[in-house]
Write a protein that holds these residues in place. Structure first.
Motif, PDB file in Angstrom:
ATOM      1  N   VAL A 254       4.873  -1.435 -10.940  1.00 30.81           N
ATOM      2  CA  VAL A 254       5.207  -0.968 -12.295  1.00 30.81           C
ATOM      3  C   VAL A 254       6.593  -0.311 -12.299  1.00 30.81           C
ATOM      4  CG1 VAL A 254       4.544   0.558 -14.188  1.00 30.81           C
ATOM      5  CG2 VAL A 254       2.775  -0.659 -12.911  1.00 30.81           C
ATOM      6  N   ALA A 255       6.884   0.472 -11.263  1.00 30.18           N
ATOM      7  CA  ALA A 255       8.212   1.101 -11.164  1.00 30.18           C
ATOM      8  C   ALA A 255       9.289   0.019 -11.102  1.00 30.18           C
ATOM      9  CB  ALA A 255       8.274   1.997  -9.931  1.00 30.18           C
TER      10      ALA A 255
ATOM     11  N   ASP B 279      -3.111  -1.137  -3.272  1.00 37.31           N
ATOM     12  CA  ASP B 279      -3.827   0.055  -3.737  1.00 37.31           C
ATOM     13  C   ASP B 279      -3.050   0.620  -4.925  1.00 37.31           C
ATOM     14  OD1 ASP B 279      -1.619   1.324  -2.677  1.00 37.31           O
ATOM     15  OD2 ASP B 279      -2.681   2.191  -0.968  1.00 37.31           O
ATOM     16  N   SER B 280      -3.431   1.797  -5.407  1.00 35.52           N
ATOM     17  CA  SER B 280      -2.769   2.298  -6.610  1.00 35.52           C
ATOM     18  C   SER B 280      -1.302   2.643  -6.342  1.00 35.52           C
ATOM     19  CB  SER B 280      -3.528   3.480  -7.215  1.00 35.52           C
ATOM     20  OG  SER B 280      -3.648   4.517  -6.307  1.00 35.52           O
ATOM     21  N   SER B 281      -0.965   3.011  -5.107  1.00 35.89           N
ATOM     22  CA  SER B 281       0.453   3.262  -4.804  1.00 35.89           C
ATOM     23  C   SER B 281       1.257   1.972  -4.890  1.00 35.89           C
ATOM     24  CB  SER B 281       0.621   3.827  -3.385  1.00 35.89           C
ATOM     25  OG  SER B 281      -0.220   4.908  -3.167  1.00 35.89           O
TER      26      SER B 281
ATOM     27  N   MET C 200      -3.775  -3.213 -16.052  1.00 34.34           N
ATOM     28  CA  MET C 200      -2.336  -3.448 -15.970  1.00 34.34           C
ATOM     29  C   MET C 200      -2.026  -4.937 -16.033  1.00 34.34           C
ATOM     30  SD  MET C 200      -1.065  -0.527 -16.177  1.00 34.34           S
ATOM     31  CE  MET C 200       0.681  -0.752 -15.810  1.00 34.34           C
TER      32      MET C 200
ATOM     33  N   LEU D  77       9.136  -2.887 -12.465  1.00 34.88           N
ATOM     34  CA  LEU D  77       9.280  -3.407 -13.832  1.00 34.88           C
ATOM     35  C   LEU D  77      10.192  -2.485 -14.643  1.00 34.88           C
ATOM     36  CD1 LEU D  77       8.295  -5.261 -16.226  1.00 34.88           C
ATOM     37  CD2 LEU D  77       6.436  -3.617 -16.537  1.00 34.88           C
TER      38      LEU D  77
ATOM     39  N   LEU E 275       0.438  -0.694  -6.674  1.00 32.51           N
ATOM     40  CA  LEU E 275       0.511  -1.070  -8.090  1.00 32.51           C
ATOM     41  C   LEU E 275       1.572  -0.225  -8.791  1.00 32.51           C
ATOM     42  CD1 LEU E 275      -0.508  -2.594 -10.567  1.00 32.51           C
ATOM     43  CD2 LEU E 275      -2.347  -0.902 -10.779  1.00 32.51           C
ATOM     44  N   GLY E 276       1.602   1.071  -8.478  1.00 33.99           N
ATOM     45  CA  GLY E 276       2.612   1.959  -9.064  1.00 33.99           C
ATOM     46  C   GLY E 276       4.023   1.496  -8.722  1.00 33.99           C
TER      47      GLY E 276
ATOM     48  N   GLU F 201      -8.072   4.559  -1.554  1.00 36.23           N
ATOM     49  CA  GLU F 201      -7.719   5.532  -2.591  1.00 36.23           C
ATOM     50  C   GLU F 201      -8.141   6.939  -2.176  1.00 36.23           C
ATOM     51  OE1 GLU F 201      -5.795   4.833  -4.954  1.00 36.23           O
ATOM     52  OE2 GLU F 201      -5.897   2.645  -4.938  1.00 36.23           O
TER      53      GLU F 201
ATOM     54  N   GLU G  13       2.797   4.913 -13.289  1.00 39.18           N
ATOM     55  CA  GLU G  13       3.103   4.521 -11.911  1.00 39.18           C
ATOM     56  C   GLU G  13       2.068   5.085 -10.948  1.00 39.18           C
ATOM     57  OE1 GLU G  13       7.253   5.009 -10.790  1.00 39.18           O
ATOM     58  OE2 GLU G  13       7.844   4.728 -12.884  1.00 39.18           O
TER      59      GLU G  13
ATOM     60  N   TRP H  90      -4.460   6.121 -11.080  1.00 40.68           N
ATOM     61  CA  TRP H  90      -5.646   5.260 -11.168  1.00 40.68           C
ATOM     62  C   TRP H  90      -6.674   5.559 -10.077  1.00 40.68           C
ATOM     63  CZ3 TRP H  90      -0.768   2.565 -10.701  1.00 40.68           C
ATOM     64  CH2 TRP H  90      -0.249   2.096 -11.909  1.00 40.68           C
TER      65      TRP H  90
ATOM     66  N   ASP I 176       0.846  -1.184   0.000  1.00 41.72           N
ATOM     67  CA  ASP I 176       0.000   0.000   0.000  1.00 41.72           C
ATOM     68  C   ASP I 176       0.885   1.239   0.000  1.00 41.72           C
ATOM     69  OD1 ASP I 176       0.977   0.058   2.561  1.00 41.72           O
ATOM     70  OD2 ASP I 176      -0.937  -0.402   3.532  1.00 41.72           O
ATOM     71  N   SER I 177       0.249   2.374   0.206  1.00 41.96           N
ATOM     72  CA  SER I 177       0.961   3.637   0.173  1.00 41.96           C
ATOM     73  C   SER I 177       2.084   3.684   1.219  1.00 41.96           C
ATOM     74  CB  SER I 177      -0.064   4.746   0.409  1.00 41.96           C
ATOM     75  OG  SER I 177       0.551   5.975   0.461  1.00 41.96           O
TER      76      SER I 177
END
Lengths: 116, 139
Positions: free
Chosen positions: A67-68, A59-61, A97, A70, A63-64, B46, B104, B107, A26-27
């Motif tokens: 991706v980072a 959460d989106s953090s 994603m 990757l 997931l980010g 979120e 990154e 969303w 998470d974040s």
């Protein structure tokens, strides 16, 4: 420290499996995750698979941060995902994603030669 | 019993405090024995992360108030903070970033819209009030 995230790894011939020993990316965990991923993949010359079997929430953090991770892989070196719990898979589906990663249902499939 | 179930949590504007509050909230919802709905934690996460990162960008000592209550339509979650107002005075529509650009982030609002069945924002007396409603929570 509270909120600590730990990544462990197992090496196979031509493959490094990175296990997330935490239930949440998470974040509060995103920066630690990215930094530890960098340390574990920096000089990798073969494929890595991220074992998410212990992770029940991203959460989106988070997931980010995946991706980072990757994007910070050495050039030409793959980062696959494996063993997603349903709630984690849903976040990847909703954000589309899931198209970006090769996702293995189970770790033994990921560990198979060539990962197919 | 006519008593409607509701709970209030307050939280500092830090990522770790948000995590703890989300865990408290999901624990409370489990105590209420309503069917578990994973969309709730994601949408609230979120929205709370947005408050920490944007509304309270310069103020980690800000407070977030979270009110959860069972309503006839399902579950209502209201977040309140005294940080910066939403730009344009409204919730962003939220557009999923293109996967091939390897984003990154970005969303958050799209996930909130995808996860909840009703969304309402109001700026009143220096506070942001965001209410999310989740249907299909059978009591």
């Amino acid at each position: 420290m509270e909120g600590k995230l730990e990544l462990t790894h197992t090496d196979y011939p031509g493959l490094r499996v990175i296990h997330v020993a935490a239930s949440r990316i998470d974040s509060a965990a995103a920066i630690q995750f990215k930094d530890q991923m960098r340390a574990l993949t920096d000089d990798l010359t073969y494929r890595a698979v991220l074992d998410l079997s212990a992770v029940s929430f991203i959460d989106s953090s988070g997931l980010g941060a995946i991706v980072a991770s990757l994007k910070q892989m050495p050039s030409g070196i793959r980062l696959d995902l494996a063993s997603l719990q349903e709630d984690v898979a849903r976040v990847l589906r909703l954000t589309r994603m899931d198209k970006v990663f090769i996702i293995h249902d189970a770790l033994d499939l990921a560990v198979a030669p060539n990962g197919h | 019993m006519a008593t409607r179930q509701s709970a209030r949590f307050t939280c500092e504007a830090t990522a770790l405090a948000v995590r703890h509050t989300l865990q408290e909230m999901t624990g409370r919802l489990a105590d209420w024995a309503i069917p578990s709905d994973p969309r709730v934690e994601l949408a609230v996460a979120e929205a709370m992360n947005n408050i920490v990162e944007h509304a309270y960008a310069d103020n980690p000592s800000g407070r977030i108030q979270l009110d959860v209550s069972l309503i006839p339509q399902g579950l209502s979650v209201a977040l309140s903070d005294r940080g910066l107002a939403m730009p344009d005075g409204a919730v962003p529509i939220g557009e999923m970033p293109a996967p091939e650009t390897l984003p990154e982030g970005g969303w958050g609002w799209s996930l909130i819209h995808a996860c909840c069945d009703g969304l309402h924002y109001e700026r009143t007396k220096g506070a942001n009030e965001l209410t999310m409603v989740f249907q299909q929570v059978e009591i």
